[in-house]
Design an enzyme around this catalytic site. Structure first.
Site, PDB file in Angstrom:
ATOM      1  N   GLY A  10      -3.723  29.659 -21.996  1.00 57.49           N
ATOM      2  CA  GLY A  10      -2.901  28.619 -22.619  1.00 57.49           C
ATOM      3  C   GLY A  10      -1.730  28.228 -21.731  1.00 57.49           C
ATOM      4  N   GLY A  13       0.937  31.213 -21.666  1.00 57.15           N
ATOM      5  CA  GLY A  13       0.368  32.391 -21.002  1.00 57.15           C
ATOM      6  C   GLY A  13       0.158  32.190 -19.514  1.00 57.15           C
ATOM      7  CG  ASP A  33      -7.519  32.049 -23.679  1.00 60.03           C
ATOM      8  OD1 ASP A  33      -6.284  31.861 -23.725  1.00 60.03           O
ATOM      9  OD2 ASP A  33      -8.329  31.389 -24.379  1.00 60.03           O
ATOM     10  NE  ARG A  82       7.949  24.850 -33.466  1.00 53.77           N
ATOM     11  CZ  ARG A  82       9.218  24.491 -33.537  1.00 53.77           C
ATOM     12  NH1 ARG A  82       9.693  23.952 -34.640  1.00 53.77           N
ATOM     13  NH2 ARG A  82      10.028  24.659 -32.512  1.00 53.77           N
ATOM     14  CB  THR A 119       1.739  34.196 -31.169  1.00 55.29           C
ATOM     15  OG1 THR A 119       0.974  34.516 -30.015  1.00 55.29           O
ATOM     16  CG2 THR A 119       1.015  33.143 -31.982  1.00 55.29           C
ATOM     17  CG  ASN A 120       6.894  30.629 -32.519  1.00 59.40           C
ATOM     18  OD1 ASN A 120       7.735  31.507 -32.685  1.00 59.40           O
ATOM     19  ND2 ASN A 120       7.030  29.664 -31.619  1.00 59.40           N
ATOM     20  NE  ARG A 151      14.503  26.007 -25.617  1.00 58.35           N
ATOM     21  CZ  ARG A 151      13.452  26.281 -26.380  1.00 58.35           C
ATOM     22  NH1 ARG A 151      13.609  26.874 -27.546  1.00 58.35           N
ATOM     23  NH2 ARG A 151      12.236  25.958 -25.991  1.00 58.35           N
ATOM     24  CG  HIS A 174      12.114  31.931 -32.160  1.00 53.12           C
ATOM     25  ND1 HIS A 174      12.963  31.222 -31.355  1.00 53.12           N
ATOM     26  CD2 HIS A 174      10.874  31.417 -31.928  1.00 53.12           C
ATOM     27  CE1 HIS A 174      12.273  30.335 -30.659  1.00 53.12           C
ATOM     28  NE2 HIS A 174      11.006  30.432 -30.990  1.00 53.12           N
TER      29      HIS A 174
END
Ligand code: NAI
Length: 287
Positions: A10, A13, A33, A82, A119-120, A151, A174
């Site tokens: 991805g 990654g 993957d 997302r 991962t979220n 950030r 987060h």
């Protein structure tokens, strides 16, 4: 260090792999993957940088969990990202199962490794990964609010000239209930600090709306955590907090011996905001 990256084909990654090789933070990387062809391609692409970097790292890709054997660290970036307008918590239905299965397989094939969840929704999934792996708490952690902290410091420097070494952090979930923690060595206008924080809180969605995802800043943040693991350091990671019984972004002592909450005093207001984040993450874990 031998590093496995699950979800390695991805955007996040593969960029982590590239960044680790450029920073010379890994001797061996395996990109695992479900799309093994792409994982092999990403690995080859990174391999072709080695002579320019002056590195002898070994980079391979595929779909074989057996290849994770002997890994010191396994980073999990597998799962859905997302889409514009989506909250991180909306991903939990899809990603919970994916990350749970991966954590169990990592525990089977790399039982001595540390497990680093990206991962979220990251705090929720770090908890599920800990449960599914059966690993001790300090061997499972998540990227937490470290990317938000990076950030924040980048924008504070640009907007207010705040030194990079200053203590400015984001703690908590987060996600929407995160909050800033400032311990700056000189005064700045409170309103301006909060404006910068607000910019950070909404910045990921701005990037997602314009380019479809975020991967450079996440990959660099992840590589800095790998460096901290190797050398020892402190980062705001999803760390197990005893009093809440779950993982949340908090300043952590980081080394290959484990990731543990650092000694760091919060004000009463900050403790209240941490409690709020704990409630949001707690509901998402159960939901
Ligand atoms: P992507 O869609 O580019 O990559 C995801 C990869 O996971 C794909 O290559 C896919 O084939 C793979 N995958 C899916 N299910 C799998 C499984 N069961 N086993 C093995 N591989 C599997 O997504 P991207 O942009 O790389 O984002 C990945 C995740 O990282 C998302 O959940 C995103 O929200 C999260 N993220 C978290 C950040 C943080 O600060 N915690 C920052 C940036 C992204």
């Amino acid at each position: 260090m031998k590093v496995g990256i699950v979800g390695g084909a991805g955007r996040v990654g593969s960029t982590v792999c590239y960044t680790l090789v450029l920073m010379r933070q890994a001797d061996e990387v395996y990109l695992l993957d479900r799309d093994s062809r792409r994982a092999e391609g990403e690995a080859m692409d990174v391999m072709h940088t080695l002579s320019a970097v002056g590195s002898d790292a070994e980079v391979r890709g595929g779909s074989e969990y057996g290849e994770l054997e002997g890994s010191d660290l396994v980073i999990v970036t597998a799962g859905a990202p997302r889409k514009p307008g989506m909250s991180r918590l909306e991903l939990r239905g899809i990603n919970r199962e994916i990350v749970g299965e991966i954590a169990a397989k990592v525990a089977e094939h790399a039982p001595e490794s540390m497990l680093f969840i990206v991962t979220n929704p990251v705090d929720v999934l770090t908890y599920h990964a800990w449960r599914a792996s059966g690993f001790p708490r300090e061997r499972v952690f998540g990227l937490g609010t470290y990317l938000d902290t990076v950030r924040l410091r980048s924008i504070l420097r640009k907007e207010l000239g705040v030194g990079y070494g200053e203590e400015a952090y984001i703690f908590g979930e987060h996600g929407d209930s995160m909050f800033p923690v400032f311990r700056l060595s000189r005064e700045y206008p409170e309103g301006r600090l909060m404006q910068v924080y607000e910019e950070v809180r909404t910045s990921a969605m701005k990037v997602i709306s314009s380019k479809g995802g975020t991967w450079f800043a996440p990959a660099l943040a992840i590589a800095k955590v790998v460096e901290a693991l190797a050398k020892g350091g402190r980062c705001t990671l999803s760390t197990y907090l005893e009093e809440h019984g779950l993982y949340l972004g908090y300043l952590a002592e980081v080394s290959m011996r484990g990731v543990r909450r650092a000694e760091f005093e919060l004000t009463e207001e900050e403790r209240r905001m941490l409690q709020r984040s704990a409630e949001v993450v707690g509901r998402a874990i159960e939901g």
